[in-house]
Scaffold this motif. Structure first.
Motif, PDB file in Angstrom:
ATOM      1  N   ILE A   3     -14.099 -15.134  24.136  1.00 23.94           N
ATOM      2  CA  ILE A   3     -14.515 -16.132  23.141  1.00 23.94           C
ATOM      3  C   ILE A   3     -16.033 -16.290  23.098  1.00 23.94           C
ATOM      4  O   ILE A   3     -16.598 -16.709  22.092  1.00 23.94           O
ATOM      5  N   THR A   4     -16.713 -15.931  24.167  1.00 30.80           N
ATOM      6  CA  THR A   4     -18.171 -16.073  24.188  1.00 30.80           C
ATOM      7  C   THR A   4     -18.878 -15.025  23.333  1.00 30.80           C
ATOM      8  O   THR A   4     -20.002 -15.263  22.894  1.00 30.80           O
ATOM      9  N   THR A   5     -18.225 -13.891  23.082  1.00 35.17           N
ATOM     10  CA  THR A   5     -18.869 -12.847  22.272  1.00 35.17           C
ATOM     11  C   THR A   5     -19.199 -13.351  20.874  1.00 35.17           C
ATOM     12  O   THR A   5     -20.360 -13.294  20.461  1.00 35.17           O
ATOM     13  N   PRO A   6     -18.222 -13.862  20.105  1.00 31.94           N
ATOM     14  CA  PRO A   6     -18.603 -14.410  18.801  1.00 31.94           C
ATOM     15  C   PRO A   6     -19.472 -15.661  18.935  1.00 31.94           C
ATOM     16  O   PRO A   6     -20.283 -15.957  18.054  1.00 31.94           O
ATOM     17  N   GLY A   7     -19.316 -16.382  20.024  1.00 24.43           N
ATOM     18  CA  GLY A   7     -20.132 -17.579  20.239  1.00 24.43           C
ATOM     19  C   GLY A   7     -21.617 -17.266  20.324  1.00 24.43           C
ATOM     20  O   GLY A   7     -22.455 -18.121  20.037  1.00 24.43           O
ATOM     21  N   LEU A   8     -21.942 -16.034  20.704  1.00 21.94           N
ATOM     22  CA  LEU A   8     -23.346 -15.633  20.783  1.00 21.94           C
ATOM     23  C   LEU A   8     -24.017 -15.595  19.407  1.00 21.94           C
ATOM     24  O   LEU A   8     -25.229 -15.737  19.300  1.00 21.94           O
ATOM     25  N   LEU A   9     -23.215 -15.406  18.364  1.00 22.81           N
ATOM     26  CA  LEU A   9     -23.786 -15.347  17.015  1.00 22.81           C
ATOM     27  C   LEU A   9     -24.143 -16.717  16.450  1.00 22.81           C
ATOM     28  O   LEU A   9     -24.957 -16.812  15.542  1.00 22.81           O
ATOM     29  N   PHE A  10     -23.544 -17.776  16.971  1.00 15.75           N
ATOM     30  CA  PHE A  10     -23.752 -19.112  16.406  1.00 15.75           C
ATOM     31  C   PHE A  10     -25.226 -19.509  16.313  1.00 15.75           C
ATOM     32  O   PHE A  10     -25.676 -19.933  15.249  1.00 15.75           O
ATOM     33  N   PRO A  11     -26.010 -19.379  17.384  1.00 16.87           N
ATOM     34  CA  PRO A  11     -27.421 -19.770  17.249  1.00 16.87           C
ATOM     35  C   PRO A  11     -28.184 -18.886  16.257  1.00 16.87           C
ATOM     36  O   PRO A  11     -29.013 -19.393  15.491  1.00 16.87           O
ATOM     37  N   ALA A  12     -27.874 -17.607  16.247  1.00 16.36           N
ATOM     38  CA  ALA A  12     -28.579 -16.703  15.328  1.00 16.36           C
ATOM     39  C   ALA A  12     -28.267 -17.044  13.875  1.00 16.36           C
ATOM     40  O   ALA A  12     -29.175 -17.122  13.037  1.00 16.36           O
ATOM     41  N   ILE A  13     -26.996 -17.262  13.585  1.00 17.87           N
ATOM     42  CA  ILE A  13     -26.605 -17.586  12.208  1.00 17.87           C
ATOM     43  C   ILE A  13     -27.194 -18.931  11.802  1.00 17.87           C
ATOM     44  O   ILE A  13     -27.693 -19.090  10.684  1.00 17.87           O
ATOM     45  N   SER A  14     -27.187 -19.891  12.714  1.00 18.45           N
ATOM     46  CA  SER A  14     -27.750 -21.214  12.408  1.00 18.45           C
ATOM     47  C   SER A  14     -29.231 -21.113  12.079  1.00 18.45           C
ATOM     48  O   SER A  14     -29.705 -21.727  11.113  1.00 18.45           O
ATOM     49  N   LEU A  15     -29.968 -20.327  12.854  1.00 16.70           N
ATOM     50  CA  LEU A  15     -31.403 -20.171  12.595  1.00 16.70           C
ATOM     51  C   LEU A  15     -31.645 -19.442  11.277  1.00 16.70           C
ATOM     52  O   LEU A  15     -32.578 -19.787  10.537  1.00 16.70           O
ATOM     53  N   LEU A  16     -30.827 -18.451  10.988  1.00  9.95           N
ATOM     54  CA  LEU A  16     -30.967 -17.753   9.714  1.00  9.95           C
ATOM     55  C   LEU A  16     -30.721 -18.691   8.548  1.00  9.95           C
ATOM     56  O   LEU A  16     -31.477 -18.689   7.564  1.00  9.95           O
ATOM     57  N   LEU A  17     -29.680 -19.505   8.631  1.00  7.28           N
ATOM     58  CA  LEU A  17     -29.396 -20.441   7.545  1.00  7.28           C
ATOM     59  C   LEU A  17     -30.524 -21.452   7.368  1.00  7.28           C
ATOM     60  O   LEU A  17     -30.865 -21.826   6.245  1.00  7.28           O
ATOM     61  N   LEU A  18     -31.118 -21.870   8.464  1.00 12.74           N
ATOM     62  CA  LEU A  18     -32.267 -22.770   8.383  1.00 12.74           C
ATOM     63  C   LEU A  18     -33.449 -22.086   7.691  1.00 12.74           C
ATOM     64  O   LEU A  18     -34.098 -22.671   6.822  1.00 12.74           O
ATOM     65  N   ALA A  19     -33.703 -20.844   8.055  1.00 18.09           N
ATOM     66  CA  ALA A  19     -34.790 -20.088   7.418  1.00 18.09           C
ATOM     67  C   ALA A  19     -34.511 -19.895   5.927  1.00 18.09           C
ATOM     68  O   ALA A  19     -35.422 -20.018   5.095  1.00 18.09           O
ATOM     69  N   TYR A  20     -33.255 -19.609   5.586  1.00 19.21           N
ATOM     70  CA  TYR A  20     -32.902 -19.422   4.179  1.00 19.21           C
ATOM     71  C   TYR A  20     -33.066 -20.724   3.397  1.00 19.21           C
ATOM     72  O   TYR A  20     -33.516 -20.714   2.251  1.00 19.21           O
ATOM     73  N   THR A  21     -32.714 -21.829   3.999  1.00 18.55           N
ATOM     74  CA  THR A  21     -32.888 -23.125   3.342  1.00 18.55           C
ATOM     75  C   THR A  21     -34.364 -23.400   3.104  1.00 18.55           C
ATOM     76  O   THR A  21     -34.749 -23.878   2.030  1.00 18.55           O
ATOM     77  N   ASN A  22     -35.194 -23.074   4.078  1.00 15.48           N
ATOM     78  CA  ASN A  22     -36.638 -23.253   3.902  1.00 15.48           C
ATOM     79  C   ASN A  22     -37.163 -22.384   2.774  1.00 15.48           C
ATOM     80  O   ASN A  22     -37.995 -22.827   1.977  1.00 15.48           O
TER      81      ASN A  22
END
Length: 126
Positions: A3-22
């Motif tokens: 379960i930790t493997t997909p969990g590793l993507l959470f911070p990366a995707i969150s930061l990308l979405l923040l950058a896209y919103t900016n």
């Protein structure tokens, strides 16, 4: 895969979405400024600028959509793994990676178009 493997993507995707919103907020501000310049009669190359901004808005929307869909697939992957549907979890995780890749490719394309926008502005200064 755990379960930790997909969990590793959470911070990366969150930061990308923040950058896209900016990026979206910056584009919105540029559109408002262009509108003011058009109303004041001070704008040049407006047709090219509007075309460029419209492309960028559409790309940023696609970037955000692919990013959010990647986030959802990653979440579903974790749920599937938690429920011990490992094959389904791996497939969903793979799809999540595919959608984040699409999001990044759209981002790369938008960066290229934003460079063209700067050249249009520079032409207006000459």
């Amino acid at each position: 895969m755990t379960i930790t493997t997909p969990g590793l993507l959470f911070p990366a995707i969150s930061l990308l979405l923040l950058a896209y919103t900016n990026r979206f907020l910056v584009i919105a501000q540029l559109i408002r400024e262009l509108r003011k310049r058009i109303d004041q009669g001070k704008a040049c190359n407006t047709k090219r600028q509007i075309t460029n901004l419209r492309k960028r808005v559409n790309l940023i929307r696609s970037m955000q959509w692919f990013g959010v869909f990647s986030f959802l697939l990653c979440t579903f992957s974790m749920i599937a793994i938690l429920l011990e549907y490992y094959g389904v979890g791996e497939i969903l995780f793979g799809l999540s990676l595919a959608f984040i890749t699409l999001s990044l490719l759209c981002s790369l394309w938008e960066i290229q178009i934003s460079g063209e926008a700067l050249n249009i502005e520079l032409e207006g200064m000459e």
